[in-house]
Design a protein around this motif. Structure first.
Motif, PDB file in Angstrom:
ATOM      1  N   PRO A 192       0.902  -1.292  -0.162  1.00 32.41           N
ATOM      2  CA  PRO A 192       0.056   0.085   0.004  1.00 32.41           C
ATOM      3  C   PRO A 192       0.717   1.288   0.099  1.00 32.41           C
ATOM      4  CG  PRO A 192      -0.803  -1.476   1.541  1.00 32.41           C
ATOM      5  CD  PRO A 192       0.512  -2.282   1.163  1.00 32.41           C
ATOM      6  N   LEU A 193       0.391   2.312  -0.730  1.00 37.05           N
ATOM      7  CA  LEU A 193       1.142   3.719  -0.896  1.00 37.05           C
ATOM      8  C   LEU A 193       1.394   4.180   0.452  1.00 37.05           C
ATOM      9  CD1 LEU A 193       0.761   3.014  -3.658  1.00 37.05           C
ATOM     10  CD2 LEU A 193      -0.053   5.664  -4.037  1.00 37.05           C
ATOM     11  N   SER A 194       2.606   4.748   0.698  1.00 33.80           N
ATOM     12  CA  SER A 194       2.679   5.524   2.071  1.00 33.80           C
ATOM     13  C   SER A 194       1.750   6.735   2.138  1.00 33.80           C
ATOM     14  CB  SER A 194       4.103   5.968   1.983  1.00 33.80           C
ATOM     15  OG  SER A 194       4.369   6.860   0.889  1.00 33.80           O
ATOM     16  N   ARG A 195       1.673   7.260   3.409  1.00 34.83           N
ATOM     17  CA  ARG A 195       0.933   8.358   3.587  1.00 34.83           C
ATOM     18  C   ARG A 195       1.155   9.520   2.510  1.00 34.83           C
ATOM     19  NH1 ARG A 195      -1.635  10.819   8.309  1.00 34.83           N
ATOM     20  NH2 ARG A 195      -1.268   8.956   9.373  1.00 34.83           N
ATOM     21  N   ALA A 196       2.385   9.752   2.547  1.00 40.94           N
ATOM     22  CA  ALA A 196       2.618  10.819   1.405  1.00 40.94           C
ATOM     23  C   ALA A 196       2.426  10.397  -0.039  1.00 40.94           C
ATOM     24  CB  ALA A 196       4.430  11.073   1.295  1.00 40.94           C
ATOM     25  N   ASP A 197       2.655   9.365  -0.533  1.00 41.97           N
ATOM     26  CA  ASP A 197       2.202   8.843  -1.748  1.00 41.97           C
ATOM     27  C   ASP A 197       0.676   8.985  -2.098  1.00 41.97           C
ATOM     28  OD1 ASP A 197       4.814   8.546  -2.489  1.00 41.97           O
ATOM     29  OD2 ASP A 197       4.731   6.228  -2.329  1.00 41.97           O
ATOM     30  N   VAL A 198      -0.181   8.533  -1.011  1.00 41.89           N
ATOM     31  CA  VAL A 198      -1.423   8.809  -1.278  1.00 41.89           C
ATOM     32  C   VAL A 198      -1.807  10.311  -1.210  1.00 41.89           C
ATOM     33  CG1 VAL A 198      -3.726   8.498   0.005  1.00 41.89           C
ATOM     34  CG2 VAL A 198      -2.158   6.600   0.029  1.00 41.89           C
ATOM     35  N   LEU A 199      -1.296  11.209  -0.500  1.00 39.19           N
ATOM     36  CA  LEU A 199      -1.388  12.367  -0.582  1.00 39.19           C
ATOM     37  C   LEU A 199      -1.174  12.922  -1.836  1.00 39.19           C
ATOM     38  CD1 LEU A 199      -0.373  14.211   2.886  1.00 39.19           C
ATOM     39  CD2 LEU A 199      -2.543  13.936   1.947  1.00 39.19           C
ATOM     40  N   GLU A 200       0.023  12.632  -2.553  1.00 42.50           N
ATOM     41  CA  GLU A 200       0.168  13.156  -3.784  1.00 42.50           C
ATOM     42  C   GLU A 200      -0.676  12.520  -4.838  1.00 42.50           C
ATOM     43  OE1 GLU A 200       4.264  11.712  -4.915  1.00 42.50           O
ATOM     44  OE2 GLU A 200       3.919  12.775  -6.662  1.00 42.50           O
ATOM     45  N   LEU A 201      -1.199  11.253  -4.757  1.00 38.18           N
ATOM     46  CA  LEU A 201      -2.324  10.698  -5.586  1.00 38.18           C
ATOM     47  C   LEU A 201      -3.453  11.505  -5.302  1.00 38.18           C
ATOM     48  CD1 LEU A 201      -2.776   8.173  -7.568  1.00 38.18           C
ATOM     49  CD2 LEU A 201      -3.580   6.968  -5.685  1.00 38.18           C
ATOM     50  N   GLN A 202      -3.867  12.001  -4.307  1.00 37.38           N
ATOM     51  CA  GLN A 202      -5.068  12.575  -3.909  1.00 37.38           C
ATOM     52  C   GLN A 202      -4.895  13.823  -4.681  1.00 37.38           C
ATOM     53  OE1 GLN A 202      -8.182  11.677  -2.488  1.00 37.38           O
ATOM     54  NE2 GLN A 202      -8.618  13.638  -3.562  1.00 37.38           N
ATOM     55  N   SER A 203      -3.864  14.695  -4.461  1.00 32.98           N
ATOM     56  CA  SER A 203      -3.769  16.089  -5.026  1.00 32.98           C
ATOM     57  C   SER A 203      -3.611  16.059  -6.501  1.00 32.98           C
ATOM     58  CB  SER A 203      -2.546  16.791  -4.506  1.00 32.98           C
ATOM     59  OG  SER A 203      -1.157  16.163  -4.936  1.00 32.98           O
TER      60      SER A 203
END
Lengths: 323, 300
Positions: free
Chosen positions: A151-162
């Motif tokens: 699963p993507l890290s918190r930072a990567d998920v944030l990047e994906l969301q943005s």
């Protein structure tokens, strides 16, 4: 981090028969992103050079008993191989059919459960993440594990969301292509002539696609399309001009934009017809940043837009052209 | 725009027929063609290494409209593959596709556009070249007072030539008056001989004219070019191809390709197989024989 849900019959057929075949054409691997309310399949959002595609489902469109929890605001994302996912769903469907399913649909006992798990694969010392499909029958249960990325890290998920938020910008003018088959047919044949495609979209409702090389110019213009957003009346003096001069004048007036995209990308985005959209809109993002294609789905039996499903593509622009 | 107006403006209602006819002479990926316009129609000529030439005759009768106003016979060079691929774009299956062809454009281009729909328009401008002079004149002369020719079902001809692929590079064609027969013989990695006996296979060998034995060898790749892209409509229509051997062993292969409007089932027409008889494109190939092969053959 937990995720568990039951795929509904409707959700199964949406994925198996329509969306997965279309998304598989966009690229073998994609991000699968679950939030509290949505399930989203994303292509090329974090690595910028291909066609971006975003298929978003409200959780009710696919699942019931949807349970998700993570320390990252209940968001989970990972990459998954679409052909494996498709195969798992397809075989679950066939198992279900063989078990003579449908008799006790109401009980919910033999439906397809999807779960995020960590398992120790054979010959390995490290547990790996899987998306597990469990079809329970009357006497037996079949479990299929589809390998997924960590699963993507918190930072990567944030990047994906943005990246996802940024990809929601709508072009100011969108034109509706009434006959996607016709366009696809045309582009399929045009592919043999050149690799780069100029696309012009005007506020008058014109969509003009053109290949231009040193040896040949080949184009098609579709006129009087339905316009959503900013629109203008066709100036009377333009009506009898050739497609090329009309486009040129519209661009000069600021009533049209032209961008250049890769023929390969354009043809790929047309593969979304496999998802059986009811209509498609084309538009050019501001400053010619990308070519946006929005597919719409109607609520079955109506001409009303089904807001629980959305699919759109963004094609990278090779030459911002005249915008 | 030139003040004198274009040399040719014509309209065609069966793009696919034209694509088929031109594809028949497309034996490799990149080929240059010469187009010649006249009051009788359009001729497209392709050539290879002075040994093989093909012509597609699109007579004016194939066109719905044909306005020719040039002096002399304008000729220009064009890339065949580009022209065929481009035309193919205009051919949308399941509906009639009316196009207009115009020459020359302001920059000597060949101009095409669809004219059957108001709200969707396809157009193309193909750059033309000053044509190469056709270096070798394929003057086809009859070998004697009686023509040496036979007509064979196109499908059977194609099949025979396809089968001759494995023996290899050179194929001998022999016409024999007694018993009336045509023989294709390949020798190379092995031998393969295909005989068409006139009396035994009248459904395959439809016509036969020969008053003395003749035998010539042709390069396999050139023979193959004459049938490699026969349009499926030719096979479907069960047409025949005519082969004639001229002076010096020059082989002429002729195919007929239908450019008729796709027959749309019409409730008021009883006869289903009605076709406009004149709407045929003629394809001709000229293949030079291998030189001196006959002597080597006899000596070995």
């Amino acid at each position: 981090m937990k995720f568990k849900a039951f795929l509904t019959d409707n959700g199964t057929s949406l994925l198996e028969k329509r969306f997965l075949p279309a998304l598989d054409k966009m690229g073998k691997v994609c991000h699968l992103y679950f939030t509290r309310d949505h399930t989203i399949f994303l292509h090329n959002l974090l690595n910028g050079d291909g066609v971006q595609s975003i298929a978003q489902f409200r959780k009710e469109a696919l699942f019931d008993n949807y349970r998700i929890s993570s320390q990252n605001d209940d968001r989970i994302a990972f990459t998954i191989d679409l052909s494996l996912l498709q195969r798992a769903i397809r075989s679950s469907v066939s198992i279900y059919a063989e078990m003579g399913g449908g008799d006790d649909v109401g009980t919910g006992s033999n439906r397809l459960q999807i779960k995020l798990v960590k398992k120790l694969p054979p010959n390995s010392h490290q547990p790996l993440p899987f998306l597990t499909f469990e079809s329970k029958g009357y006497k037996s249960a079949v479990i299929q594990d589809v390998p997924i990325s960590k699963p993507l890290s918190r930072a990567d998920v944030l990047e994906l969301q943005s990246a996802l938020d940024m990809a929601q910008d709508l072009p100011r003018t969108l034109v509706q292509v009434p006959d996607l088959n016709q366009l696809q047919n045309y582009v399929d044949r045009m592919k043999h002539v050149g690799d780069l495609l100029n696309i012009s979209i005007s506020k008058y409702g014109d969509l003009h696609v053109q290949i231009s090389t040193t040896l040949i110019t080949l184009g098609a213009e579709f006129r009087k399309l339905l316009v959503v957003g900013e629109q203008e009346e066709v100036p009377a003096e333009d009506r009898d001009l050739s497609a090329q001069s009309r486009t040129q004048r519209a661009v000069q007036r600021g009533d049209a934009q032209t961008v250049q995209v890769s023929m390969k990308h354009f043809a790929k985005s047309l593969q979304c017809h496999l998802a059986k959209p009811d209509c498609a809109f084309y538009g050019i993002a501001q400053e010619g940043a990308c070519l946006t294609v929005i597919f719409q789905f109607f609520i079955p039996g109506s001409r009303q837009n089904d807001k629980s499903i959305s699919l759109h593509c963004r094609l990278p622009v090779l030459d911002p052209g005249s915008s | 725009m030139s003040s004198s107006g274009p040399d040719l403006v014509c309209q065609l209602d069966n793009v696919q027929g034209m694509v088929d006819a031109l594809t028949a002479v497309r034996w490799k990926r990149h080929q240059d063609a010469v187009m010649e316009l006249s009051e009788h129609g359009v001729v497209l000529i392709v050539e290879e290494t002075r040994c093989l030439q093909a012509k597609v005759y699109l007579q004016r009768e194939l066109f719905v409209q044909y306005e020719y106003s040039a002096q002399g016979r304008p000729r220009f060079g064009v890339s065949l593959s580009l022209f065929v691929n481009c035309l193919n774009t205009f051919s949308v299956p399941g509906r009639s596709n009316m196009i207009e062809i115009r020459y020359p454009g302001p920059d000597m281009q060949l101009l095409l556009k669809s004219v059957d729909s108001m709200d969707a328009c396809i157009y193309a401008e193909i750059r033309t070249r000053i044509p190469d002079t056709i270096s070798w004149d394929y003057n086809f002369e009859p070998a004697g007072s009686t023509p040496l020719s036979f007509t064979v079902k196109s499908a059977a001809l194609k099949e025979a030539i396809d089968d001759l692929e494995w023996p290899g590079s050179s194929i001998q064609i022999t016409l024999e008056p007694v018993p009336p027969s045509v023989t294709f013989r390949g020798e190379g990695h092995g031998d393969l001989q295909i005989d068409f006996m006139y009396y035994a296979n009248t459904d395959l060998l439809i016509a036969f004219h020969c008053d003395h034995r003749v035998s010539y060898r042709y390069k396999y790749k050139f023979l193959r070019a004459t049938t490699s892209n026969i349009p499926s409509s030719v096979i479907r229509d069960n047409r025949g191809s005519k082969l004639t051997i001229g002076r010096g062993g020059m082989l002429k292969v002729q195919h007929l390709v239908s450019v008729a409007r796709p027959s749309i089932p019409h409730p008021h027409v009883d006869s289903a197989g009605y076709q406009q008889p004149s709407r045929i494109a003629y394809i001709e190939f000229f293949v030079k024989p291998e030189e001196y092969e006959e002597d080597i053959q006899n000596g070995s």
